[in-house]
Structure formats: C-alpha cells, structure tokens
Write a protein that holds these residues in place. Structure first.
Motif, PDB file in Angstrom:
ATOM      1  N   GLN A 159       6.866   3.308   4.777  1.00  0.00           N
ATOM      2  CA  GLN A 159       6.081   2.193   5.615  1.00  0.00           C
ATOM      3  C   GLN A 159       6.172   1.036   4.622  1.00  0.00           C
ATOM      4  O   GLN A 159       5.573   0.926   3.742  1.00  0.00           O
ATOM      5  CB  GLN A 159       4.512   2.600   5.704  1.00  0.00           C
ATOM      6  N   MET A 160       6.852  -0.170   5.393  1.00  0.00           N
ATOM      7  CA  MET A 160       7.209  -1.429   4.449  1.00  0.00           C
ATOM      8  C   MET A 160       6.044  -2.367   4.529  1.00  0.00           C
ATOM      9  O   MET A 160       5.620  -3.045   3.870  1.00  0.00           O
ATOM     10  CB  MET A 160       8.169  -2.003   5.137  1.00  0.00           C
ATOM     11  N   VAL A 161       5.219  -2.296   5.862  1.00  0.00           N
ATOM     12  CA  VAL A 161       4.025  -2.981   5.652  1.00  0.00           C
ATOM     13  C   VAL A 161       2.856  -2.385   5.484  1.00  0.00           C
ATOM     14  O   VAL A 161       2.637  -1.261   5.774  1.00  0.00           O
ATOM     15  CB  VAL A 161       3.875  -3.517   7.267  1.00  0.00           C
ATOM     16  N   ARG A 162       1.954  -2.761   4.599  1.00  0.00           N
ATOM     17  CA  ARG A 162       0.666  -2.211   4.213  1.00  0.00           C
ATOM     18  C   ARG A 162       1.091  -0.897   3.534  1.00  0.00           C
ATOM     19  O   ARG A 162       0.513   0.364   4.167  1.00  0.00           O
ATOM     20  CB  ARG A 162      -0.558  -2.225   5.230  1.00  0.00           C
ATOM     21  N   PRO A 163       1.827  -0.599   2.949  1.00  0.00           N
ATOM     22  CA  PRO A 163       2.358   0.496   2.240  1.00  0.00           C
ATOM     23  C   PRO A 163       1.422   1.262   1.558  1.00  0.00           C
ATOM     24  O   PRO A 163       1.648   2.664   1.268  1.00  0.00           O
ATOM     25  CB  PRO A 163       3.653   0.143   1.200  1.00  0.00           C
ATOM     26  N   TYR A 164       0.234   0.720   0.924  1.00  0.00           N
ATOM     27  CA  TYR A 164      -0.821   1.302   0.353  1.00  0.00           C
ATOM     28  C   TYR A 164      -1.148   2.689   1.421  1.00  0.00           C
ATOM     29  O   TYR A 164      -1.933   3.447   0.842  1.00  0.00           O
ATOM     30  CB  TYR A 164      -1.851   0.876   0.095  1.00  0.00           C
ATOM     31  N   GLN A 165      -1.259   2.315   2.672  1.00  0.00           N
ATOM     32  CA  GLN A 165      -1.695   3.535   3.661  1.00  0.00           C
ATOM     33  C   GLN A 165      -0.707   4.722   3.629  1.00  0.00           C
ATOM     34  O   GLN A 165      -1.316   6.005   3.883  1.00  0.00           O
ATOM     35  CB  GLN A 165      -1.537   2.875   4.986  1.00  0.00           C
ATOM     36  N   ALA A 210       1.704   7.960  -7.845  1.00  0.00           N
ATOM     37  CA  ALA A 210       0.839   6.836  -8.213  1.00  0.00           C
ATOM     38  C   ALA A 210       1.922   5.933  -8.643  1.00  0.00           C
ATOM     39  O   ALA A 210       1.639   4.652  -8.602  1.00  0.00           O
ATOM     40  CB  ALA A 210      -0.162   7.276  -8.880  1.00  0.00           C
ATOM     41  N   THR A 211       2.787   6.356  -9.625  1.00  0.00           N
ATOM     42  CA  THR A 211       3.813   5.528 -10.399  1.00  0.00           C
ATOM     43  C   THR A 211       4.622   4.494  -9.328  1.00  0.00           C
ATOM     44  O   THR A 211       4.734   3.114  -9.579  1.00  0.00           O
ATOM     45  CB  THR A 211       4.474   6.161 -11.258  1.00  0.00           C
ATOM     46  N   PHE A 212       5.274   5.392  -8.342  1.00  0.00           N
ATOM     47  CA  PHE A 212       6.113   4.577  -7.397  1.00  0.00           C
ATOM     48  C   PHE A 212       5.207   3.731  -6.500  1.00  0.00           C
ATOM     49  O   PHE A 212       5.481   2.525  -6.490  1.00  0.00           O
ATOM     50  CB  PHE A 212       6.751   5.541  -6.597  1.00  0.00           C
ATOM     51  N   LEU A 213       3.980   4.112  -6.124  1.00  0.00           N
ATOM     52  CA  LEU A 213       3.152   3.039  -5.334  1.00  0.00           C
ATOM     53  C   LEU A 213       2.838   2.135  -5.868  1.00  0.00           C
ATOM     54  O   LEU A 213       2.734   0.660  -5.569  1.00  0.00           O
ATOM     55  CB  LEU A 213       1.858   3.892  -4.901  1.00  0.00           C
ATOM     56  N   GLY A 214       2.359   2.170  -7.299  1.00  0.00           N
ATOM     57  CA  GLY A 214       2.030   1.040  -8.107  1.00  0.00           C
ATOM     58  C   GLY A 214       3.200  -0.032  -8.165  1.00  0.00           C
ATOM     59  O   GLY A 214       3.043  -1.237  -8.195  1.00  0.00           O
ATOM     60  N   ASN A 249       3.027  -3.951  -6.564  1.00  0.00           N
ATOM     61  CA  ASN A 249       3.456  -5.326  -7.270  1.00  0.00           C
ATOM     62  C   ASN A 249       4.417  -5.823  -6.875  1.00  0.00           C
ATOM     63  O   ASN A 249       4.538  -7.265  -7.229  1.00  0.00           O
ATOM     64  CB  ASN A 249       3.923  -4.755  -8.916  1.00  0.00           C
ATOM     65  N   ARG A 250       5.351  -5.363  -6.179  1.00  0.00           N
ATOM     66  CA  ARG A 250       6.591  -6.200  -5.363  1.00  0.00           C
ATOM     67  C   ARG A 250       6.010  -7.009  -3.929  1.00  0.00           C
ATOM     68  O   ARG A 250       6.828  -7.555  -3.539  1.00  0.00           O
ATOM     69  CB  ARG A 250       7.791  -5.452  -5.322  1.00  0.00           C
ATOM     70  N   CYS A 251       5.087  -6.234  -3.390  1.00  0.00           N
ATOM     71  CA  CYS A 251       4.456  -6.624  -2.055  1.00  0.00           C
ATOM     72  C   CYS A 251       4.113  -8.225  -2.125  1.00  0.00           C
ATOM     73  O   CYS A 251       3.779  -8.666  -3.000  1.00  0.00           O
ATOM     74  CB  CYS A 251       3.505  -5.683  -1.827  1.00  0.00           C
ATOM     75  N   THR A 252       4.516  -8.916  -0.943  1.00  0.00           N
ATOM     76  CA  THR A 252       4.168 -10.222  -0.730  1.00  0.00           C
ATOM     77  C   THR A 252       3.090 -10.283   0.400  1.00  0.00           C
ATOM     78  O   THR A 252       3.399  -9.352   1.372  1.00  0.00           O
ATOM     79  CB  THR A 252       5.184 -11.133  -0.599  1.00  0.00           C
ATOM     80  N   GLY A 253       2.223 -11.417   0.580  1.00  0.00           N
ATOM     81  CA  GLY A 253       1.474 -11.223   1.902  1.00  0.00           C
ATOM     82  C   GLY A 253       0.105 -10.853   1.430  1.00  0.00           C
ATOM     83  O   GLY A 253       0.019 -10.012   0.308  1.00  0.00           O
ATOM     84  N   ALA A 269       3.522  -6.571   2.171  1.00  0.00           N
ATOM     85  CA  ALA A 269       4.844  -5.775   2.659  1.00  0.00           C
ATOM     86  C   ALA A 269       5.994  -6.062   1.450  1.00  0.00           C
ATOM     87  O   ALA A 269       5.819  -7.212   0.716  1.00  0.00           O
ATOM     88  CB  ALA A 269       5.464  -6.604   3.882  1.00  0.00           C
ATOM     89  N   ILE A 270       6.705  -5.283   1.509  1.00  0.00           N
ATOM     90  CA  ILE A 270       7.959  -5.114   0.629  1.00  0.00           C
ATOM     91  C   ILE A 270       9.036  -5.106   1.146  1.00  0.00           C
ATOM     92  O   ILE A 270       9.168  -4.543   2.444  1.00  0.00           O
ATOM     93  CB  ILE A 270       7.933  -3.961  -0.482  1.00  0.00           C
ATOM     94  N   ASN A 271      10.117  -5.944   0.854  1.00  0.00           N
ATOM     95  CA  ASN A 271      11.583  -5.808   1.528  1.00  0.00           C
ATOM     96  C   ASN A 271      12.480  -4.900   0.899  1.00  0.00           C
ATOM     97  O   ASN A 271      12.222  -4.344  -0.011  1.00  0.00           O
ATOM     98  CB  ASN A 271      12.285  -6.978   1.599  1.00  0.00           C
ATOM     99  N   ALA A 272      13.564  -4.583   1.635  1.00  0.00           N
ATOM    100  CA  ALA A 272      14.402  -3.459   1.351  1.00  0.00           C
ATOM    101  C   ALA A 272      15.059  -3.754   0.230  1.00  0.00           C
ATOM    102  O   ALA A 272      15.435  -2.819  -0.743  1.00  0.00           O
ATOM    103  CB  ALA A 272      15.341  -3.054   2.321  1.00  0.00           C
TER     104      ALA A 272
END
Length: 382
Positions: free
Chosen positions: A86-92, A131-135, A139-143, A148-151
């Motif tokens: 999930q690229m948008v709101r990946p914390y979900q 947890a490491t990968f999600l963190g 850190n790279r998300c914008t908005g 969201a994060i890009n590919a």
C-alpha cells in the motif's frame, strides 16, 4: 527459538536454532522486481483489487470487471506470490500476499506497489511489515493528509535477508500465526451472527422462554427513559483521567471531571451512527454530541440490547440519503419498543449477556494473537 547474544552480527534477536549465519544487507529493489511491466495488455475480464479491497492482509472484495469498464488505475496484472504494498497511507499496512483462488486473473490498482520477489515472496510479505521497514517507509513519505511513498524511494529502502531456507522457515511459521488470527476472526464473526439471529427471534417474539406468554406492551423510548446529550468537548479528555469519557468513537477516553452518575446507555449523534453503543454504570463524562438514555424505567440491559439491535435500521429508514449524517432527538424518543414483563426482560438480558461475554472473550483472544504477531515481527527481523 534461539536468541542472538552477539549484537555485532547482522541478525535478528530471535531466530530458529539451526540458523546462525549473519543476514545479508541489501535493498528492496535488489530482491524484488517492483511494478513489473504488463506490456500494456490486460485480460478482457478480471478481479480488480483497489485500495479498499484489502484489510490486514485479507482480500475482502472480489470485484469482477471488464477491461472496457476498468478504471485507469487498474494496471498491476498479478501472478502468484506477488506482494501488494500500500503506497498511500502505508502505516495502515493493508498489504497482500497474492495467491490466486479463482481461474479469472487479478489486476491491482496503481495505489499499490507490486513486488515480485526473486526469492521467497511470502518472506518478503512479512519483511515489509517489520517495524524497521515501516519506519524507513514513513521517513520517505511525503504529504500530510495522505502520506505516500513513490516506487523509486521504495526500491532504495534497506532490507536484511537471511538464507532462502531461513526465509522459508520464518514465512511458514508466521503463516501459521496468520491462519490462527484469521480463524479467530471468523469465530468472532460467527458468534456475532449467532447473536444477531437470536436477537431477531427474541424481539420478533418467535422465540420466548417457557412460562411466558403475556402480550408485550408497545410504547416508545421516550416513555421509558430520559433522552439527552452530554455537555463536554473533546478537549476535556485527559490521558489517565479518573472517569470514563464517552465521545463519538468506540474508544472510551478519560476525563478528570464527570457530568453524570448512574446507569446510562450511550450512542454518538454523528459519525458511526447506529453502530456504537455503550452501557455504563457510575460516574461518567459525556461529549455534547453523544446521546444519553437515563432514568430508565424498564430493565436497563434489556433496553440496551433492544436499542443497539434496532436503532441502526430506524436511523437509516428516517434518512433520505444512503448514509445518516446525524441523529435527531426524535429518532430516539419516538422509536417504538416492545416490552415484555420485567421478569421476562431480565431473563432476556441475562441470556444475551452470555453471548456478549463469549464474544468479548473471543475478541480478547484475538488481541493476544495479534500482539504475539507484532512481537514476532519485531524480534524475527533485522
């Protein structure tokens, strides 16, 4: 399981005892093809997986559409073992390890990154939940509203990888945990269906206790209780406050001030209307957009069961739209209610309380399983 006592080794704190080699440090883009090309060819008919179709690793919707009617975002033609991120709101973390269960092909939205692992796809699925990968992702998300994060950024994220044998062992183990969680969710849904069926039988009077045959009294809620709203605001909540604070969500907040002392049934006046109900005894604080049923002149827990079982249908029927924006006072005060004798009310409330206790016990067990999985995701990955 064995613990890693050498912090210099690149390996997780918890691992299977037959493995001791350090994990390889790499990037996601080196271990998985990201958004592999479909060469512009989509099948004529397919299952479309959009961002609402997946929740907690489970595909909830099987929306079959044709290529001509597909949205422009339908681009990711899937193969078995692909991982959707999930690229948008990946914390979900509504990601999916894809396995085809139907003959018809599946296509995902471009709201997902499609990851095709060169090794174990299922291990990759669990690794992106660590947890490491999600963190790193966050850190790279914008908005702000829809981070969201890009590919490109996703492909550059660091990832630690064990041997293929260890990947498979970890993936098999965590899959068993997931199966147990899914089975528990299904058990809870089945319990809720059983209770719903029972509620219908009881309140339609097609099922009654022996020795009760007197006709039920027809009246309205406004005749058997006082209906009012609270008087506090959201900013009145205090972490670790002394009293329960009922707001518009299912979560009960805390406050150091109370505004009511006694038995109360509570439901929000907007938001998830007809879906959230609380039963309370004692000192409480209540938000100004939460309705309170107090001074109850029948068995309070009978009223709670009746109200929570029937109010959603009434609120929906009284709204001209598909959704109900807010509750009006007369939706509650004028709501019809059927009342048996006090003794029959009491027996009904006691029976339904048994079902509620079973559901609560199953939900508590589910929380334990989910907590166990979160612990393992922290301990079994670098």
């Amino acid at each position: 399981m064995a613990t890693n006592n050498n912090p210099l080794l690149n390996c997780p704190p918890l691992r299977f005892p037959e493995f001791s080699d350090p994990w390889q440090q790499t990037t996601l883009g080196e271990v998985a093809e990201i958004n592999p090309s479909t060469k512009g060819v989509l099948p004529h008919k397919f299952i479309y997986i959009d961002l609402e179709a997946v929740e907690k690793g489970v595909l909830l919707k099987h929306n079959i559409i044709t290529k001509d009617n597909a949205p422009s975002r339908a681009q990711r033609l899937l193969k078995d073992h692909d991982v959707l991120f999930q690229m948008v709101r990946p914390y979900q973390q509504n990601n999916l390890y894809f396995r085809s269960v139907e003959k018809i092909p599946s296509v995902a939205s471009t709201g997902y990154a499609q990851l095709r692992s060169v090794q174990s796809g299922r291990f990759l699925y669990y690794a992106i939940h660590s947890a490491t990968f999600l963190g790193e992702v966050l850190n790279r998300c914008t908005g702000t509203n829809y981070p969201a994060i890009n590919a490109t950024d996703l492909s550059s994220l660091p990832l630690s990888l064990p041997s293929l044998a260890e990947q498979r062992k970890i993936a098999e183990f965590l899959s068993l945990i997931d199966e147990r969680i899914e089975t528990q969710r299904q058990t809870i849904e089945e319990r809720k269906k059983q209770k719903k069926a029972l509620l219908h039988q009881i309140f339609s009077q097609s099922l009654r206790f022996p020795n009760f045959s007197a006709p039920w009294q027809q009246t309205t809620l406004g005749e058997v209780c006082k209906v009012s709203t609270g008087e506090m605001n959201t900013q009145d909540k205090v972490e670790d406050g002394k009293y329960p604070f009922y707001v518009r969500s299912s979560k009960v907040e805390r406050s150091n001030r109370y505004t009511y002392d006694g038995v109360a049934i509570l439901t929000p006046g907007d938001g998830a209307i007809g879906q959230i109900f609380h039963y309370s005894e004692g000192k409480i604080a209540v938000h100004q957009r939460v309705y309170m049923l107090t001074e109850i002149q029948c068995i309070p827990k009978y009223l709670f069961q009746y109200f929570s079982a029937n109010f959603f249908e009434r609120a929906s029927r009284m709204s001209a739209k598909n959704t109900v924006d807010s509750v009006r006072m007369n939706m509650i005060t004028d709501m019809p209610i059927s009342l048996p004798s006090l003794e029959e009310q009491r027996k009904i409330a006691e029976l339904l309380a048994i079902f509620d206790e079973r559901i609560e016990a199953e939900e508590a067990l589910l929380k334990c399983y989910e907590a166990q999985k979160r612990y393992l995701l922290r301990q079994m990955f670098v």
